[in-house]
Design an enzyme around this catalytic site. Structure first.
Site, PDB file in Angstrom:
ATOM      1  N   LYS A 112       7.952  -9.251  -7.177  1.00  0.00           N
ATOM      2  CA  LYS A 112       8.011  -8.561  -5.888  1.00  0.00           C
ATOM      3  C   LYS A 112       9.470  -8.557  -5.448  1.00  0.00           C
ATOM      4  O   LYS A 112      10.298  -9.206  -6.095  1.00  0.00           O
ATOM      5  CB  LYS A 112       7.147  -9.265  -4.833  1.00  0.00           C
ATOM      6  CG  LYS A 112       7.403 -10.778  -4.760  1.00  0.00           C
ATOM      7  CD  LYS A 112       6.501 -11.464  -3.747  1.00  0.00           C
ATOM      8  CE  LYS A 112       5.108 -11.763  -4.224  1.00  0.00           C
ATOM      9  NZ  LYS A 112       4.070 -11.004  -3.578  1.00  0.00           N
TER      10      LYS A 112
ATOM     11  N   LYS B  66       9.050 -14.260   1.389  1.00  0.00           N
ATOM     12  CA  LYS B  66       8.112 -14.231   0.265  1.00  0.00           C
ATOM     13  C   LYS B  66       8.120 -15.554  -0.505  1.00  0.00           C
ATOM     14  O   LYS B  66       7.265 -15.824  -1.330  1.00  0.00           O
ATOM     15  CB  LYS B  66       8.435 -13.073  -0.671  1.00  0.00           C
ATOM     16  CG  LYS B  66       8.211 -11.703  -0.013  1.00  0.00           C
ATOM     17  CD  LYS B  66       8.551 -10.554  -0.947  1.00  0.00           C
ATOM     18  CE  LYS B  66       8.516  -9.191  -0.300  1.00  0.00           C
ATOM     19  NZ  LYS B  66       7.165  -8.635  -0.113  1.00  0.00           N
TER      20      LYS B  66
ATOM     21  N   LYS C  86      -3.196  -5.824  -7.610  1.00  0.00           N
ATOM     22  CA  LYS C  86      -3.001  -5.415  -9.012  1.00  0.00           C
ATOM     23  C   LYS C  86      -3.297  -6.584  -9.954  1.00  0.00           C
ATOM     24  O   LYS C  86      -3.902  -6.413 -11.020  1.00  0.00           O
ATOM     25  CB  LYS C  86      -1.572  -4.894  -9.218  1.00  0.00           C
ATOM     26  CG  LYS C  86      -1.293  -3.637  -8.402  1.00  0.00           C
ATOM     27  CD  LYS C  86       0.188  -3.271  -8.315  1.00  0.00           C
ATOM     28  CE  LYS C  86       0.402  -2.269  -7.178  1.00  0.00           C
ATOM     29  NZ  LYS C  86       1.800  -2.106  -6.780  1.00  0.00           N
TER      30      LYS C  86
ATOM     31  N   HIS D 253       4.350  -1.115   8.761  1.00  0.00           N
ATOM     32  CA  HIS D 253       4.297  -1.881   7.504  1.00  0.00           C
ATOM     33  C   HIS D 253       4.971  -3.241   7.573  1.00  0.00           C
ATOM     34  O   HIS D 253       5.130  -3.896   6.544  1.00  0.00           O
ATOM     35  CB  HIS D 253       4.964  -1.110   6.371  1.00  0.00           C
ATOM     36  CG  HIS D 253       4.218   0.118   5.950  1.00  0.00           C
ATOM     37  ND1 HIS D 253       3.282   0.123   4.945  1.00  0.00           N
ATOM     38  CD2 HIS D 253       4.270   1.378   6.414  1.00  0.00           C
ATOM     39  CE1 HIS D 253       2.803   1.342   4.797  1.00  0.00           C
ATOM     40  NE2 HIS D 253       3.386   2.131   5.686  1.00  0.00           N
TER      41      HIS D 253
ATOM     42  N   THR E 224       0.480  -5.661  -2.061  1.00  0.00           N
ATOM     43  CA  THR E 224      -0.382  -4.832  -2.903  1.00  0.00           C
ATOM     44  C   THR E 224      -0.345  -5.351  -4.338  1.00  0.00           C
ATOM     45  O   THR E 224      -1.279  -5.112  -5.104  1.00  0.00           O
ATOM     46  CB  THR E 224       0.048  -3.346  -2.859  1.00  0.00           C
ATOM     47  OG1 THR E 224       1.474  -3.282  -2.945  1.00  0.00           O
ATOM     48  CG2 THR E 224      -0.405  -2.683  -1.571  1.00  0.00           C
TER      49      THR E 224
HETATM   50  C1  26V Z   1      13.175  -1.186   5.867  1.00  0.00           C
HETATM   51  C2  26V Z   1      14.415  -0.694   5.641  1.00  0.00           C
HETATM   52  C3  26V Z   1      15.490  -1.109   6.550  1.00  0.00           C
HETATM   53  C4  26V Z   1      16.730  -0.297   6.466  1.00  0.00           C
HETATM   54  C5  26V Z   1      17.098   0.111   5.091  1.00  0.00           C
HETATM   55  C6  26V Z   1      15.997   0.693   4.256  1.00  0.00           C
HETATM   56  C7  26V Z   1      14.642   0.154   4.543  1.00  0.00           C
HETATM   57  C8  26V Z   1      13.597   0.496   3.720  1.00  0.00           C
HETATM   58  C9  26V Z   1      12.337  -0.009   3.975  1.00  0.00           C
HETATM   59  C10 26V Z   1      12.128  -0.838   5.045  1.00  0.00           C
HETATM   60  C11 26V Z   1      10.786  -1.374   5.390  1.00  0.00           C
HETATM   61  C12 26V Z   1      10.065  -1.951   4.317  1.00  0.00           C
HETATM   62  C13 26V Z   1       8.687  -2.215   4.791  1.00  0.00           C
HETATM   63  C14 26V Z   1       7.757  -2.502   3.657  1.00  0.00           C
HETATM   64  O1  26V Z   1       7.998  -2.155   2.518  1.00  0.00           O
HETATM   65  N1  26V Z   1       6.668  -3.154   3.973  1.00  0.00           N
HETATM   66  C15 26V Z   1       5.681  -3.510   2.984  1.00  0.00           C
HETATM   67  O2  26V Z   1       4.685  -2.509   3.005  1.00  0.00           O
HETATM   68  C16 26V Z   1       3.665  -2.744   2.036  1.00  0.00           C
HETATM   69  C17 26V Z   1       2.738  -1.559   2.051  1.00  0.00           C
HETATM   70  O3  26V Z   1       2.081  -1.487   3.275  1.00  0.00           O
HETATM   71  C18 26V Z   1       2.960  -4.046   2.337  1.00  0.00           C
HETATM   72  O4  26V Z   1       2.016  -4.286   1.336  1.00  0.00           O
HETATM   73  C19 26V Z   1       3.965  -5.200   2.372  1.00  0.00           C
HETATM   74  O5  26V Z   1       3.337  -6.394   2.779  1.00  0.00           O
HETATM   75  C20 26V Z   1       5.083  -4.866   3.351  1.00  0.00           C
HETATM   76  O6  26V Z   1       6.101  -5.845   3.285  1.00  0.00           O
END
Ligand code: 26V
Length: 801
Positions: A534, A540, A646, A346, A642
């Site tokens: 967002k 961003k 929306k 992601h 996403t």
């Molecule tokens: C990273 C971490 C790092 C450590 C602490 C907790 C934590 C929680 C989540 C993440 C990764 C986040 C990745 C994410 O949300 N990516 C998003 O995913 C969406 C669905 O695929 C996408 O539409 C977005 O562009 C993307 O940024």
């Protein structure tokens, strides 16, 4: 109970009396909410039981979707809608003088996610059930979801979120199905008839107690399950210090970690990941075992999906079960594991890729670490055959290197499918970020462009637009969102355009009222609602939006001939608590809002609103009211997005870069129906590789840029002396990593096109309708069908009438 409004009312009143021991006229709104919630849960329970029965007896392949986050939002309204009983309930409640929307407010958002990734998982659950696909969600029942945000003097303050304070009517605790998860301890190996056998001794055990949530499909009998694990003390804690053990155990599922890419490995987060994975895998295997004698054909009936790398330990955990409990050979276990697991990436931000220090990992999960070491060794051996002598290359690709366990590498090596979440993102993975792996495993890589459920983001969130669409093209689109394309034929119909306008105005009035209640700001309902909602993150580029507003302010002050259509700029964003820079941008937005909104002249034309505590339920008010959708990330950085979908589905026009799914939105609606600007992903990557971008050139050569950048530090914000120096420095001293100044003039020009386009209201409405017409592709039903067909190999099962 819900067959007609009279029987509904009778059941409701009786249930309320039974639950609270009081008559209706003495009940509170909260009690009314709880009563209705309980009735709805009971109503769906027979379908839930039947669906589970079917899955237990059926040998069709099933998918298990493992995710550390599920950002569900509220469930009452969606469940009523999906069950087809909303109208009866509304009518019945009206007779009792209860407004459904009012009592819905008593449900807390289930905010068990940070943003895009968690919300995607929630949309996928809705689509799986609606398409009658055998899909199970596995996640964590955090006691506190993502923090509540308050804005105090323009700064973000975080408060612990408390969604379970008044209980949760949707969940069913299943203590009898609890599972033990083992941590710490040491590994003893011995030879047993020529086979090395491993024992895990002196472990600390934690109980994983399941809480099941029903996931109701839209107008179907399928009710899938989201199983959330709660960490609790084992019954006979071996510990001397029982209190400490209990406290530390419960801490495992106490908090959702905020997405902080700057955050280094926290042991509790690793514990959460293994807790989720081990409990889920044991559960999956034990269910499978009830139907089969051996695990040899597991991959034929079970698909396990890893949502980002957070649950990637599912790979060594399945290996552990097959090796240590099932006593399979390594090769057999590995073949099964690799045919069971699939993985979605992601993000391409390299700082967000998970890496765990060995010194932290090995003591906590000694057996899992051993297995990863073995996977790594065998993988490196294979690489050596392919790239003999190329140590550097092998070191770069290794799963363990430089004292770190690289979770993305583990996920790629241990699965049969790796997908990105939009075309451009999947291409970047293949050609740049994961190029080495693509070379070794070209067939694993594929794309699955994200989607959103139109049931929440259109039918539920925007009933006004829903009715308008159904009046125009009939109701088939409700079940098949592709049919929205029929709207295109009507996009030029003046009567429809007028009705669209009326709908938008109605929704803008609803949001304006909410803004007044929350912020005390009166906004012009005839202004353009220009929205960026967002997570707050440098890539961003909320900052680009802010600098443009500052430019408009300066221009309006200087030039009395400068005329624009009135605009309301609306922001919503949480910053990770430790993300200093992101918090500065929040303060900047609020300082600018203070200045602009209190300027008696300028505020006639410009207003700025920062809506605190952006979350799913607030989002449902925002998207339907929007005219302009800001999707302005630095090209190549946003995997998909996403929110962009929306907005589109609710008839807002996008101003955006060619990044993430914006590219595919443009392919669908045509460039003339969007406002595209800025560097392309190739151009950004070219600068990143070869250099050649000097932000100070743009400062010196563009007086508009100079004006706004100087404003950050020259007293323009009277009470914020020195406050915005870090932003100033990031743009000039530190070279402007996200190309804000590089894209500034292109963005201003695109905003001028927006302004001009809005004056031609007829055309604007046509464009909006064309956007809606093409939004069917971005339904998560399409996405889930692709996952089901291309990755998981699952099919719809038994639809009962
Ligand atoms: C990273 C971490 C790092 C450590 C602490 C907790 C934590 C929680 C989540 C993440 C990764 C986040 C990745 C994410 O949300 N990516 C998003 O995913 C969406 C669905 O695929 C996408 O539409 C977005 O562009 C993307 O940024």
């Amino acid at each position: 109970m819900f067959s007609n409004k009279e029987s509904f009312k009778t059941s409701f009143l009786k249930r309320l009396e039974g639950m609270y021991g009081k008559v209706f006229k003495d009940s509170t709104k909260r009690e009314q909410y709880q009563t209705l919630g309980n009735m709805v849960r009971e109503y769906m329970s027979s379908d839930w039981i039947e669906t589970n029965e079917l899955y237990r007896s059926d040998s069709n392949k099933q998918v298990y979707y493992l995710s550390i986050e599920f950002l569900l939002g509220r469930l009452l309204g969606q469940n009523l809608l999906n069950l087809g009983i909303r109208d009866v309930v509304v009518e019945g409640l009206n007779d009792l003088d209860i407004d459904l929307e009012e009592i819905e407010e008593f449900e807390s958002d289930a905010g068990l996610g940070n943003g895009g990734l968690g919300r995607l998982a929630a949309c996928f659950l809705d689509s799986l059930s609606t398409l009658n696909l055998p899909g199970h969600g596995y996640g964590i029942r955090y006691k506190h979801g993502l923090f509540d945000q308050k804005i105090v003097d323009g700064y973000q303050v975080e408060l612990p979120e408390q969604w379970l304070r008044h209980g949760n009517v949707w969940e069913v605790r299943k203590p009898d199905e609890a599972i033990e998860v083992s941590f710490w301890g040491n590994i003893e190996s011995r030879n047993e008839n020529g086979r090395l056998v491993f024992n895990h001794n002196a472990t600390e055990k934690i109980m994983a107690v399941p809480y099941d949530l029903p996931v109701v499909g839209y107008e179907t009998t399928t009710v899938n399950t989201l199983r959330l694990w709660n960490a609790e003390a084992a019954h006979n804690p071996p510990h001397h210090d029982v209190l400490r053990y209990k406290r530390e155990t419960e801490a495992v599922t106490e908090f959702l970690y905020p997405d902080d890419t700057h955050d280094e490995g926290k042991i509790l987060r690793l514990k959460q990941q293994y807790f989720l994975v081990s409990a889920s895998l044991q559960d999956i295997v034990s269910n499978y075992r009830k139907k089969n004698h051996t695990l040899k054909n597991l991959h034929k009936e079970v698909a396990i999906h890893i949502n980002d790398t957070h649950p990637a330990l599912a790979i060594p955990e399945l290996m552990r079960i097959l090796l240590d409990e099932e006593r399979m050979s390594w090769d057999e276990a590995w073949t099964i594991t690799r045919q069971t697991m699939s993985y979605t990436n992601h993000t391409i931000l390299s700082e967000a890729l998970e890496k765990w220090p060995i010194h932290l990992f090995q003591p906590l999960l000694p057996r899992i670490y051993m297995i990863i070491e073995e996977i790594n060794e065998r993988f490196c051996k294979k690489l050596w055959e392919k790239y003999p002598g190329n140590w550097n290359h092998i070191e770069n690709m290794a799963i363990i290197a430089h004292g770190l366990v690289k979770m993305a590498h583990l996920a790629i090596v241990g699965s049969y499918s790796v997908n990105g979440v939009a075309k451009i993102h999947s291409d970047i993975l293949k050609n740049r970020e994961m190029r080495n792996f693509y070379e070794v495993y070209p067939d694993k890589f594929n794309n699955k462009t994200n989607g959103i459920t139109h049931r929440r983001w259109l039918i539920k969130a925007n009933p006004q637009l829903t009715n308008l669409i159904s009046e125009t093209i009939g109701t088939d689109w409700l079940k098949d969102p592709y049919q929205l394309i029929d709207l295109k034929r009507h996009a030029y119909d003046p009567a429809l355009k007028e009705k669209f306008d009326k709908m938008k105005q109605e929704r803008k009035a609803i949001l304006a009222k909410r803004i007044f209640e929350q912020n005390g700001t009166i906004i012009d309902e005839s202004s353009i609602f220009d929205v960026q909602v967002k997570r707050m993150h440098a890539y961003k580029r909320q900052l680009l939006n802010v600098l443009h507003i500052m430019y408009l302010y300066n221009r309006l002050k200087e030039d009395s001939n400068f005329k624009i259509h009135p605009r309301t700029f609306i922001f919503g964003a949480k910053a990770s608590p430790g993300y200093y820079y992101a918090k500065k941008i929040i303060k900047l937005i609020n300082s600018l809002a203070e200045k602009v909104n209190n300027d008696s002249e300028i505020s006639k034309v410009l207003k700025i609103v920062f809506l605190e505590n952006y979350r799913v339920s607030l989002a449902e008010l925002i998207f339907p009211a929007s005219d302009v959708s800001e999707q302005i990330s630095t090209a190549s950085k946003e995997a998909s997005g996403t929110g962009n979908m929306k907005f589109m589905m609710n008839g807002a026009l996008t101003i955006g870069t060619l990044d993430g799914a914006n590219v595919e939105i443009m392919e669908a609606v045509g460039r003339e129906n969007m406002f595209i600007f800025g560097l392309t992903a190739e151009e950004v990557q070219c600068y990143e590789e070869k250099g050649g971008y000097y932000s100070s050139d743009y400062y010196h050569h563009d007086s508009r840029i100079r004006g706004v950048i100087d404003n950050l530090v020259n007293g323009f914000f009277p009470d914020a002396f020195g406050e915005f120096d870090p932003i100033y420095d990031s743009l000039l001293g530190e070279g402007d990593q996200y190309f804000v100044l590089r894209d500034f003039s292109s963005y201003v020009e695109a905003q001028e096109r927006v302004d001009k386009a809005y004056y031609d209201r007829e055309k604007w409405r046509e464009k909006a309708l064309i956007n809606i017409a093409h939004s069917g592709y971005f339904s998560s039903d399409r996405t889930i069908k692709e996952y089901a067909d291309d990755i998981w190999g699952i099919e719809p099962v038994g639809i009962r009438i």
